[in-house]
Write a protein that holds these residues in place. Sequence first.
Motif, short mmCIF file in Angstrom:
data_model
loop_
_atom_site.label_atom_id
_atom_site.label_comp_id
_atom_site.label_asym_id
_atom_site.label_seq_id
_atom_site.Cartn_x
_atom_site.Cartn_y
_atom_site.Cartn_z
N VAL A 128 0.74 -1.08 -0.05
CA VAL A 128 0.06 -0.01 -0.01
C VAL A 128 0.75 1.34 0.12
CG1 VAL A 128 -1.96 -1.09 1.12
CG2 VAL A 128 -0.18 -0.03 2.54
N ALA A 129 1.96 1.28 0.27
CA ALA A 129 2.79 2.42 0.35
C ALA A 129 4.27 1.98 0.01
CB ALA A 129 2.93 3.16 1.55
N ILE A 130 5.10 2.59 -1.03
CA ILE A 130 6.57 2.33 -1.18
C ILE A 130 7.45 3.43 -1.07
CG2 ILE A 130 7.90 1.92 -3.37
CD1 ILE A 130 5.63 0.25 -4.45
N GLY A 131 8.55 3.40 -0.45
CA GLY A 131 9.88 3.88 -0.56
C GLY A 131 10.68 3.23 -1.15
N LEU A 132 11.59 4.28 -1.87
CA LEU A 132 12.73 3.64 -2.63
C LEU A 132 14.26 3.94 -1.94
CD1 LEU A 132 11.82 4.83 -6.29
CD2 LEU A 132 11.31 2.61 -5.06
N THR A 133 14.91 2.72 -1.97
CA THR A 133 16.09 2.66 -1.47
C THR A 133 17.17 2.70 -2.57
OG1 THR A 133 15.43 1.56 0.53
CG2 THR A 133 17.84 1.33 0.08
N ASP A 235 18.62 -3.14 -1.86
CA ASP A 235 17.45 -3.71 -1.92
C ASP A 235 16.37 -2.60 -2.02
OD1 ASP A 235 15.48 -5.79 -0.96
OD2 ASP A 235 15.23 -4.83 0.95
N LEU A 236 15.81 -2.54 -3.04
CA LEU A 236 15.16 -1.42 -3.43
C LEU A 236 14.06 -0.86 -2.70
CD1 LEU A 236 15.37 0.80 -6.11
CD2 LEU A 236 13.39 -0.45 -7.15
N LEU A 237 13.17 -1.69 -2.25
CA LEU A 237 11.87 -1.33 -1.85
C LEU A 237 11.77 -1.37 -0.06
CD1 LEU A 237 9.49 -3.42 -4.04
CD2 LEU A 237 10.75 -1.18 -4.20
N ALA A 312 8.97 0.16 -9.09
CA ALA A 312 8.85 -0.86 -7.83
C ALA A 312 8.47 -2.35 -8.39
CB ALA A 312 7.97 -0.45 -6.94
N VAL A 313 7.21 -2.26 -9.19
CA VAL A 313 6.89 -3.24 -9.92
C VAL A 313 7.94 -4.15 -10.57
CG1 VAL A 313 5.12 -4.30 -11.41
CG2 VAL A 313 4.39 -2.58 -9.76
N ARG A 314 8.57 -3.51 -11.33
CA ARG A 314 9.64 -3.99 -12.27
C ARG A 314 10.74 -4.73 -11.24
NH1 ARG A 314 9.38 0.62 -15.37
NH2 ARG A 314 10.99 1.63 -14.49
N TRP A 315 11.05 -4.00 -10.10
CA TRP A 315 12.09 -4.68 -9.30
C TRP A 315 11.63 -5.81 -8.62
CZ3 TRP A 315 13.29 -5.95 -4.37
CH2 TRP A 315 14.43 -6.21 -4.05
N GLU A 316 10.35 -5.71 -8.05
CA GLU A 316 9.59 -6.90 -7.57
C GLU A 316 9.67 -8.14 -8.36
OE1 GLU A 316 7.53 -7.72 -3.68
OE2 GLU A 316 9.32 -6.63 -4.26
N GLN A 317 9.32 -7.92 -9.72
CA GLN A 317 9.26 -9.06 -10.60
C GLN A 317 10.55 -9.66 -10.81
OE1 GLN A 317 6.02 -10.07 -12.40
NE2 GLN A 317 7.42 -11.70 -12.32
N GLU A 318 11.57 -9.03 -10.90
CA GLU A 318 12.99 -9.16 -11.13
C GLU A 318 13.41 -10.01 -9.88
OE1 GLU A 318 15.52 -6.05 -11.54
OE2 GLU A 318 14.91 -5.60 -13.51
N THR A 319 12.95 -9.76 -8.50
CA THR A 319 13.23 -10.59 -7.29
C THR A 319 12.59 -11.86 -7.34
OG1 THR A 319 13.55 -8.48 -6.17
CG2 THR A 319 13.06 -10.42 -4.74
N ALA A 320 11.03 -11.81 -7.60
CA ALA A 320 10.42 -13.00 -7.85
C ALA A 320 11.11 -14.09 -8.89
CB ALA A 320 8.85 -12.84 -8.22
N ASP A 321 11.52 -13.37 -9.99
CA ASP A 321 12.17 -14.27 -10.86
C ASP A 321 13.32 -14.90 -10.54
OD1 ASP A 321 9.87 -13.73 -12.54
OD2 ASP A 321 11.13 -12.32 -13.84
N LEU A 322 14.32 -14.10 -9.75
CA LEU A 322 15.50 -14.83 -9.16
C LEU A 322 15.28 -15.79 -8.08
CD1 LEU A 322 18.36 -14.46 -8.86
CD2 LEU A 322 18.12 -12.85 -7.22
N LEU A 323 14.19 -15.55 -7.42
CA LEU A 323 13.91 -16.65 -6.46
C LEU A 323 13.28 -17.85 -7.11
CD1 LEU A 323 12.01 -14.63 -3.85
CD2 LEU A 323 14.06 -15.92 -3.26
#
Length: 356
Positions: A128-133, A235-237, A312-323
């Motif tokens: 529901v909310a995102i900050g970028l690191t 760790d972006l998010l 954020a969605v792109r980064w989360e997808q990359e992370t899920a794909d890596l796992l």
Amino acid sequence: MPSVPVSGPDRRLLLSSLLGAAVAATGLSGCAGSSAAASGSSADLSAPLAGTVPPGTSLKIASYQETQQLQFRLGKLGKLPFTVSDWLNIGAGPDVINAFRARSLDVATNAGIPPIQAHYQGYDARIVAIGLTRKPNYLFATKPGSGIRTTADFEGRKLAFSQGQAQGVVLLRALKEAGLAHDDVRLVPLTSNQFLTALQSGQVDVAPLGNSQAPAYLKQYGSKGARTMPTDVVDLLNLLWAPATVLADRAKAAAIAAYIPHWARGQVWQWEHPDEWNREFYVKTQNLSLAQAEAVTRLANKPLFPPSWDEAVRWEQETADLLAEGGFVKRFEVGSLFDRRFEALAARAVPAEYRR
């Protein structure tokens, strides 16, 4: 109103250990979709957010090491238009998921990997909310006398690994950068609160630690041959998330929408007042010296809240794909993890220099 002023060795063994712990803690199957009804995955989240918070609404909010209350008190951020029925000192992703399942927690702050892990376990919760690191929050620490100096030296070593936490994805991304496959190392399944003990006892050779943990660890074990190694892996998010059942409750969803600006402004206040934060948090509550606190603060990330969640969605997808490549989760499209009704709320609440 709130009572507090608010302002390796064997992949199958690894997976069964991690998922078995989750099942034991919850009494539910670890397969995606198995707890859809219990977790509220059929909840209707299409309704617009209510403009006001109904009287009598309350939330149970995670505040690891009481950082939220401290930000609110020191920053004089004002009062929330709902009751905080409990501030829970909880931060690790697996613990948050279990608290969500137990209905003892409504909203929590985590990195990007816990929502992926929750989805794999069949639990429906949304961001529901995102900050970028933009700068690394973690580094790698070695056990005393290990002789490890670079990530290339990780080959054949025992590495502390938490599948459901930020430290886990930082490790996986670092291995990929070093050209090492998962089978080139020995991943030891632990949760992050076990990492220090595992290093000290020699159970693992390397563990990813938060920047704030490094000074105390080196002070105690540096003279015995322990060392730390920086990494450029980010760790972006930094995100807020909540169970779908909570978000389907219009009153609670409105309360979360009201909380998000305070959450964002609290981080901005902390960034803009490093001296006060060093004294009141790191020195008084974390037992760091002022010099150690200042060293940690110099590594801190400026808070950034994106008006659009596309990156954020792109980064989360990359992370899920890596796992998924490592066999830790099944592939899926991560867009389902984001509740875009809340997308712009954090960015709107902060000055322009904190919107990215």
